[in-house]
Design an enzyme around this catalytic site. Structure first.
Site, PDB file in Angstrom:
ATOM      1  N   HIS A  43       2.075   2.250   4.606  1.00  0.00           N
ATOM      2  CA  HIS A  43       3.505   2.341   4.855  1.00  0.00           C
ATOM      3  C   HIS A  43       3.821   2.908   6.229  1.00  0.00           C
ATOM      4  CE1 HIS A  43       4.523   2.279   0.259  1.00  0.00           C
ATOM      5  NE2 HIS A  43       3.877   1.199   0.672  1.00  0.00           N
TER       6      HIS A  43
ATOM      7  N   ASP B 205      -0.058   3.856   0.776  1.00  0.00           N
ATOM      8  CA  ASP B 205       1.223   4.503   1.077  1.00  0.00           C
ATOM      9  C   ASP B 205       1.210   4.856   2.557  1.00  0.00           C
ATOM     10  OD1 ASP B 205       3.683   6.091   0.893  1.00  0.00           O
ATOM     11  OD2 ASP B 205       3.317   6.133  -1.250  1.00  0.00           O
TER      12      ASP B 205
END
Length: 450
Positions: free
Chosen positions: A281, A254
């Site tokens: 991310h 993430d």
């Protein structure tokens, strides 16, 4: 609290401090303080099924509770024994937990140890937040986790008594539109001057590091977790001020770093410098920005193979003012969304009239290699993006798509070599002669092996 930082953590001035800081502190490389206690390992990693009940929690907590402020509890190997197994631990003011080189602190797979309420951890529910972290601390000062060892959250392994892992729960929550109840690795709240130094964190069931308060340093930290592990953010300063993240290597599933600024308060005065990001991310601000985020500088960063690069994300359920953000000397390669300004981030809950507004966002000396998409998405005519592109270079403009809405963009003094048009987009091109392209040849380096 008037406790000298260098007296408590052994901090000394490094020869070169972190440059161009937005963190208002004078931040130098930490040193590990002398030990008050040394705990010898009694297990050998990886933890065998027969050893799952041999917890070290009580003896480690006893050592932390009894440690003299300004000293450390050291986890040390003993012959072939190189592992500790623990449930939740609580840090204390001015006490450092040191995981020595070659040692791994493993998180227990027993969800009952992490319960906030009876039976609340290790399940998927509507509310979430049912688990204690492996390492926690609240309203503490000058605590730290240090050492060249490893803390392993064991996110991919089955929970005791279940045929499901922490990461499986996260995936189930996604499919059912609910929340997983999985422990985070390190959570420090309402605290002052917390440090992470050289520690390796891996396989967290959920976020790796969350900090709220005034004063946080992550120096030389390695975070290494599978790209498929959902909700495994690397480092999340949340409602925090005076933060430095430097010389870190982050590979995760993430956000590599996510700066959050929710209803608990704003986030400001942060320096993210000399770091390397891999799968993840990206370097994110948001999605909670209703508390306001400002005075954040990201410099000397490589992002290699991530889903997102430089990203600010929010929406009308949690938006607020984000301003005074500077990105400089950034190299981005093989990243799906190298620049992503997102005022309509995937929705959470009902609209609450909290519109996001991103202003004074500056990009200096940024180079993008490989294919991808640049998104500049303001909310509406009244909540427009306001940005500067100065020497932002795309290696092959044919490989980069661009979508822009409700934005004011100033180009200069260096150029931006991609045509910039879109719905309700104004462009002021004040670029001069071509500037040298950012040199990325030495910035993309392999993830450290330890």
């Amino acid at each position: 609290m008037n406790i000298p930082l260098n007296a408590l953590l052994g901090i000394v001035l490094a020869s070169i401090p972190v440059a161009i800081a937005q963190d208002t502190r004078s931040v130098s490389e930490p040193h590990i303080p002398p030990p008050c206690a040394v705990a010898q390992a009694m297990l050998t990693g990886p933890i065998a099924a027969a050893d799952e009940s041999k917890l070290d929690t009580d003896r480690l907590q006893h050592a932390i509770d009894g440690c003299t402020p300004g000293k450390s509890v050291v986890l040390q190997s003993d012959g072939t024994h190189n592992a500790f197994l623990s449930g939740p631990l609580r840090l204390r003011t001015a006490v450092t937990l040191v995981v020595a080189q070659g040692v791994t602190l493993y998180a227990s797979r027993d969800p009952r140890l992490y319960d906030i309420r009876p039976g609340s951890c290790g399940i998927v529910t509507e509310s979430g937040r049912g688990c204690k972290p492996l390492i926690g601390g609240d309203r503490i000062s000058y605590a730290a986790v240090m050492g060249e060892g490893t803390i392993d959250g064991r996110g991919a392994e089955h929970l005791l008594g279940q045929r499901v892992s922490w990461w499986d729960l996260a995936q189930q929550a996604k499919v059912s539109n609910k929340n997983q109840n999985c422990p985070r690795l390190i959570v420090i709240t309402h605290s002052q001057d917390f440090s992470l130094y050289k520690i390796k964190l891996q396989n967290s069931p959920n976020f790796h590091v969350v900090f709220s308060g005034n004063g946080f340093t992550a120096w030389g930290v390695i975070i290494d977790t599978a790209k498929t592990a959902r909700n495994t953010d690397g480092i999340d300063p949340s409602s925090a001020t005076n933060v430095t993240i430097t010389q870190c290597f982050i590979h995760t599933g993430d956000d590599n770093v996510a700066i959050k600024a929710g209803s608990a308060g704003g986030s400001s005065h942060m320096t993210i410098a000399h770091n390397h990001f891999y799968s993840g991310h990206g370097m994110s601000i948001g999605s909670e920005t209703d508390g306001g985020a400002s005075a954040i500088r990201v410099s000397d960063l490589s992002i290699d193979g991530a889903d997102n690069g430089l990203r600010i994300k929010s929406n009308v359920s949690r938006g607020g003012l984000v301003k005074g953000i500077v990105y400089e000397d950034v190299c981005i390669r093989n990243t799906k969304n190298p620049i992503y300004m997102d005022s309509n981030y995937s929705f959470f809950g009902a609209a609450r009239n909290k519109p996001p507004l991103f202003r004074d966002i500056e990009f200096h000396n940024v180079r993008i290699e490989g294919a991808g998409k640049i998104t500049l998405d303001g909310l509406d005519e009244s909540h427009r993006l306001d940005m500067v592109f100065d020497n932002v270079i795309v290696d092959d403009p044919r490989e980069i798509k661009l979508a822009a809405h409700h934005a004011n963009v100033r180009i200069g003094p260096g150029s931006f070599n991609l045509p910039l048009t879109g719905d309700d987009v104004t462009v002021s091109d004040m670029s001069g002669k071509a500037s040298p392209q950012p040199n990325c040849a030495e910035k993309f380096i392999p993830m450290p092996s330890r």
